[in-house]
Design a protein around this motif. Structure first.
Motif, PDB file in Angstrom:
ATOM      1  N   GLY A 169     -11.024  29.302 -17.125  1.00 52.86           N
ATOM      2  CA  GLY A 169     -10.999  30.904 -17.494  1.00 52.86           C
ATOM      3  C   GLY A 169      -9.480  31.015 -17.009  1.00 52.86           C
ATOM      4  N   GLU A 180      -5.712  31.085 -19.307  1.00 58.18           N
ATOM      5  CA  GLU A 180      -4.900  32.370 -19.181  1.00 58.18           C
ATOM      6  C   GLU A 180      -3.875  32.417 -18.655  1.00 58.18           C
ATOM      7  N   GLN A 202      -8.843  31.892 -23.011  1.00 60.91           N
ATOM      8  CA  GLN A 202      -8.323  32.425 -22.837  1.00 60.91           C
ATOM      9  C   GLN A 202      -6.947  33.101 -22.755  1.00 60.91           C
ATOM     10  N   GLY A 238     -10.640  36.885 -24.618  1.00 59.55           N
ATOM     11  CA  GLY A 238     -10.154  37.394 -23.657  1.00 59.55           C
ATOM     12  C   GLY A 238      -9.042  38.551 -23.650  1.00 59.55           C
TER      13      GLY A 238
END
Length: 267
Positions: A64, A68, A118, A123
């Motif tokens: 994650g 991101e 993400q 998110g």
């Protein structure tokens, strides 16, 4: 509209291949702009790995956080960025696949795993740091239609059917993925008995697909309840006055038939 057609079937000469041709012709005739992702033809890699994010494989991979960061800094692999560009361009996404073991083929699941990272599809935060999901998010406003073939007869995939209702079988995709990221999700188009269709049956299926595509930009989406619409408490549980005494996936759809009663002792 800008329409992205994601195709997940290994054989272009299949019923799925024929339906795709009919669908693309219908969209083009209506003046829509089309891009495609033919996953098998592309040799799409469905497996998440360090190379997706320019990550040193000797270090622990926190998918994650790393995805991101890579998304924010332009560090995602080129194939992922190309698919994200298509999604950003699209007003609507058509996902076409055969139902295998009550779900989508692994290659399509892997497309979501690698592309919906993400910071891009989840998110995502809004004012005050609130997470945007279930009806909100960066993909809000886009429409999504799943076109699904199945070997089973239609009656077996209907309400009370042995195989399960198709919309509930696809709940992880329709609600947990597409609606979660903010998309407006149209009721899926099911083509049952795909292995036994006659020529006339194939023509009828193509006609149904063309009809659905004619209303791609106007059809009413599934009335899933948004997270912030007041229907859920802070514990993310549907408020007691809504669908009282009932449970099941259908309670998250405002217009669905009454869901199954709560078993005795479960309240």
């Amino acid at each position: 509209m800008n329409v992205l057609w994601v195709f997940a079937h290994p054989e272009p000469r299949s019923l799925n291949g024929a339906l795709r041709s009919h669908g693309l012709s219908e969209l083009a005739a209506a003046g829509h702009r089309i891009r495609e992702s033919d996953l098998y033809a592309m040799g799409w890699n469905p497996v998440v790995g360090p190379g997706d994010f320019g990550h040193d494989p000797r270090e622990r991979l926190l998918v994650g956080a790393r995805s991101e960061h890579a998304h924010a800094t332009g560090g995602l692999s080129a194939d992922i960025r190309a698919e994200q560009d298509k999604i950003a361009w699209a007003d609507a996404v058509v996902l076409q696949f055969p139902l295998w073991w009550h779900g989508m083929p692994a290659i399509l699941k892997g497309w979501f795993d690698r592309v919906f990272v993400q910071g891009f599809a989840f998110g995502v935060t809004g004012p005050g740091g609130r997470t945007l999901r279930y009806g909100e998010g960066d993909l809000a406003g886009k429409r999504a239609l799943a076109v699904v073939t199945a070997g089973a007869r239609g009656s077996g995939l209907a309400e009370r059917g042995l195989h399960g209702d198709i919309q509930q079988l696809l709940f992880p995709l329709l609600h947990g993925t597409l609606f979660y990221t903010g998309m407006q999700v149209l009721p899926p188009l099911l083509v049952p008995g795909a292995d036994r269709l006659t020529a006339s049956g194939g023509e009828a299926a193509a006609a149904r697909l063309r009809e659905r595509l004619r209303t791609l930009d106007t059809a009413e989406p599934i009335a899933y309840r948004p997270e912030t619409g007041g229907d859920y408490g802070d514990d993310l549980i549907l408020r007691p006055h809504l669908e009282p005494g009932r449970t099941g996936l259908d309670v998250h759809d405002r217009t669905a038939p009454a869901a199954r009663p709560v078993p005795a002792g479960a309240r």
